[in-house]
Design an enzyme around this catalytic site. Structure first.
Site, PDB file in Angstrom:
ATOM      1  N   PHE A 103       0.889  -1.107  -0.103  1.00  0.00           N
ATOM      2  CA  PHE A 103       0.067  -0.244  -0.233  1.00  0.00           C
ATOM      3  C   PHE A 103       0.974   1.376  -0.026  1.00  0.00           C
ATOM      4  O   PHE A 103       1.847   1.412   0.828  1.00  0.00           O
ATOM      5  CB  PHE A 103      -1.233   0.089   1.263  1.00  0.00           C
ATOM      6  CG  PHE A 103      -1.968  -1.042   1.349  1.00  0.00           C
ATOM      7  CD1 PHE A 103      -3.347  -0.860   0.885  1.00  0.00           C
ATOM      8  CD2 PHE A 103      -1.557  -2.194   1.665  1.00  0.00           C
ATOM      9  CE1 PHE A 103      -4.038  -1.580   0.782  1.00  0.00           C
ATOM     10  CE2 PHE A 103      -2.529  -3.444   1.595  1.00  0.00           C
ATOM     11  CZ  PHE A 103      -3.904  -2.998   1.127  1.00  0.00           C
ATOM     12  N   CYS A 153      -6.264  15.151   0.584  1.00  0.00           N
ATOM     13  CA  CYS A 153      -7.614  14.713   0.121  1.00  0.00           C
ATOM     14  C   CYS A 153      -8.360  15.962  -0.136  1.00  0.00           C
ATOM     15  O   CYS A 153      -8.148  17.137   0.547  1.00  0.00           O
ATOM     16  CB  CYS A 153      -8.451  13.864   1.058  1.00  0.00           C
ATOM     17  SG  CYS A 153      -9.887  13.067   0.143  1.00  0.00           S
ATOM     18  N   CYS A 205     -14.361  13.628   4.925  1.00  0.00           N
ATOM     19  CA  CYS A 205     -14.980  12.504   5.714  1.00  0.00           C
ATOM     20  C   CYS A 205     -14.995  12.413   7.038  1.00  0.00           C
ATOM     21  O   CYS A 205     -13.658  12.093   7.562  1.00  0.00           O
ATOM     22  CB  CYS A 205     -14.943  11.079   4.934  1.00  0.00           C
ATOM     23  SG  CYS A 205     -15.254  11.229   3.023  1.00  0.00           S
ATOM     24  N   CYS A 209     -12.798   9.129   8.075  1.00  0.00           N
ATOM     25  CA  CYS A 209     -11.571   8.760   7.487  1.00  0.00           C
ATOM     26  C   CYS A 209     -10.362   8.300   8.515  1.00  0.00           C
ATOM     27  O   CYS A 209     -10.403   9.108   9.525  1.00  0.00           O
ATOM     28  CB  CYS A 209     -10.850  10.067   6.616  1.00  0.00           C
ATOM     29  SG  CYS A 209      -9.480   9.829   5.613  1.00  0.00           S
ATOM     30  N   ASP A 210      -9.647   7.424   8.261  1.00  0.00           N
ATOM     31  CA  ASP A 210      -8.622   6.793   9.084  1.00  0.00           C
ATOM     32  C   ASP A 210      -7.151   7.361   8.777  1.00  0.00           C
ATOM     33  O   ASP A 210      -6.347   6.999   9.318  1.00  0.00           O
ATOM     34  CB  ASP A 210      -8.713   5.413   9.196  1.00  0.00           C
ATOM     35  CG  ASP A 210      -8.575   4.715   7.707  1.00  0.00           C
ATOM     36  OD1 ASP A 210      -8.305   5.479   6.775  1.00  0.00           O
ATOM     37  OD2 ASP A 210      -8.421   3.468   7.793  1.00  0.00           O
ATOM     38  N   THR A 211      -7.179   8.515   7.774  1.00  0.00           N
ATOM     39  CA  THR A 211      -5.898   8.822   7.296  1.00  0.00           C
ATOM     40  C   THR A 211      -5.536  10.276   8.003  1.00  0.00           C
ATOM     41  O   THR A 211      -6.247  11.139   7.795  1.00  0.00           O
ATOM     42  CB  THR A 211      -5.599   9.091   5.790  1.00  0.00           C
ATOM     43  OG1 THR A 211      -6.072   7.690   5.224  1.00  0.00           O
ATOM     44  CG2 THR A 211      -4.309   9.714   5.511  1.00  0.00           C
ATOM     45  N   GLU A 222      -7.425   3.136  -5.059  1.00  0.00           N
ATOM     46  CA  GLU A 222      -8.786   3.560  -4.408  1.00  0.00           C
ATOM     47  C   GLU A 222      -8.961   4.947  -4.395  1.00  0.00           C
ATOM     48  O   GLU A 222      -8.226   5.509  -3.854  1.00  0.00           O
ATOM     49  CB  GLU A 222      -8.649   2.990  -2.894  1.00  0.00           C
ATOM     50  CG  GLU A 222      -8.248   1.473  -2.823  1.00  0.00           C
ATOM     51  CD  GLU A 222      -8.104   0.895  -1.414  1.00  0.00           C
ATOM     52  OE1 GLU A 222      -7.852   1.770  -0.454  1.00  0.00           O
ATOM     53  OE2 GLU A 222      -8.222  -0.222  -0.976  1.00  0.00           O
ATOM     54  N   HIS A 272      -9.422  -6.247   7.428  1.00  0.00           N
ATOM     55  CA  HIS A 272      -8.148  -5.986   8.175  1.00  0.00           C
ATOM     56  C   HIS A 272      -8.449  -5.243   9.731  1.00  0.00           C
ATOM     57  O   HIS A 272      -7.772  -5.642  10.606  1.00  0.00           O
ATOM     58  CB  HIS A 272      -7.374  -5.008   7.316  1.00  0.00           C
ATOM     59  CG  HIS A 272      -8.244  -3.685   6.953  1.00  0.00           C
ATOM     60  ND1 HIS A 272      -9.320  -3.721   6.398  1.00  0.00           N
ATOM     61  CD2 HIS A 272      -8.263  -2.544   7.502  1.00  0.00           C
ATOM     62  CE1 HIS A 272      -9.678  -2.375   6.150  1.00  0.00           C
ATOM     63  NE2 HIS A 272      -9.029  -1.808   6.971  1.00  0.00           N
TER      64      HIS A 272
END
Length: 196
Positions: free
Chosen positions: A24, A30, A34, A37-39, A95, A190
């Site tokens: 990955f 971005c 959102c 979001c996990d980033t 993605e 995951h």
């Protein structure tokens, strides 16, 4: 030069390629906001293509590179994708939220539109075709996705920290798939397996 949040080796946890060993490349930044979001978009390291390739090649056994984010389509171009493919010999998946055109050479497109999902910014989706349409389901009208041509369609429950709400989201998504069998269920395996 690209701002890379992280490069890691794991199993693809969602959608059609679930269970596939993948490298990955998570790019920072971005155009949406959102809430789920996990980033952490402010974090990242500026890297050249050779530096990225060097990190990717720590995992020569991986057949697939997944470009993710954030929103990777904001930063990559034809030269980046072709260089990555030629220098690694791996297939390239992306993605994307679909709000920006994609460069050529991508082998697998996962479109995950976020329009109408609260605080996302409601930037219009410009992609009309993908290999895989993966929708985070929060009860929205699925008819809005009918104009998108996709080989595979997945509904995925929105993962939240509150266990009761998470279970409620899962039940609602299962029911939506039962009511709309042209869609299939995608789980974030995951998270279930507690891997990256």
């Amino acid at each position: 030069m690209w701002k890379v949040n992280e490069i890691f080796y794991s199993l693809q946890g969602e959608g059609y390629n679930t269970g596939t060993a993948s490298v990955f490349i998570r790019l920072s930044g971005c155009n949406l906001r959102c809430t789920f979001c996990d980033t952490r978009h402010e974090e990242g390291t500026i890297m050249s293509l050779p530096e990225i390739v060097e990190q990717v090649m720590h995992y020569p056994q991986a057949p697939l590179i997944v470009l993710t984010g954030g929103e990777p389509s904001l930063w990559i171009d034809d030269d980046f994708v072709m260089g990555l493919k030629q220098l690694t010999g791996k297939r390239i998946a992306i993605e994307t939220n679909g709000t920006h055109p994609l460069p050529h050479g991508i082998d697998w497109v996962t479109l995950s539109p976020k329009t109408g999902l609260g605080n996302s910014g409601d930037v219009p989706v410009v992609l009309t075709r993908c290999d895989e349409l993966k929708v985070v389901y929060l009860g929205q009208d699925l008819a809005q996705y009918n104009t998108i041509t996709a080989t595979h369609r997945y509904l995925q429950p929105c993962w939240v920290n509150d266990k009761e709400q998470r279970l409620s989201n899962m039940r609602a998504t299962v029911q939506a798939v039962l009511d709309n069998p042209q869609w299939r269920l995608s789980l974030q395996t995951h998270r279930i397996l507690d891997i990256k």
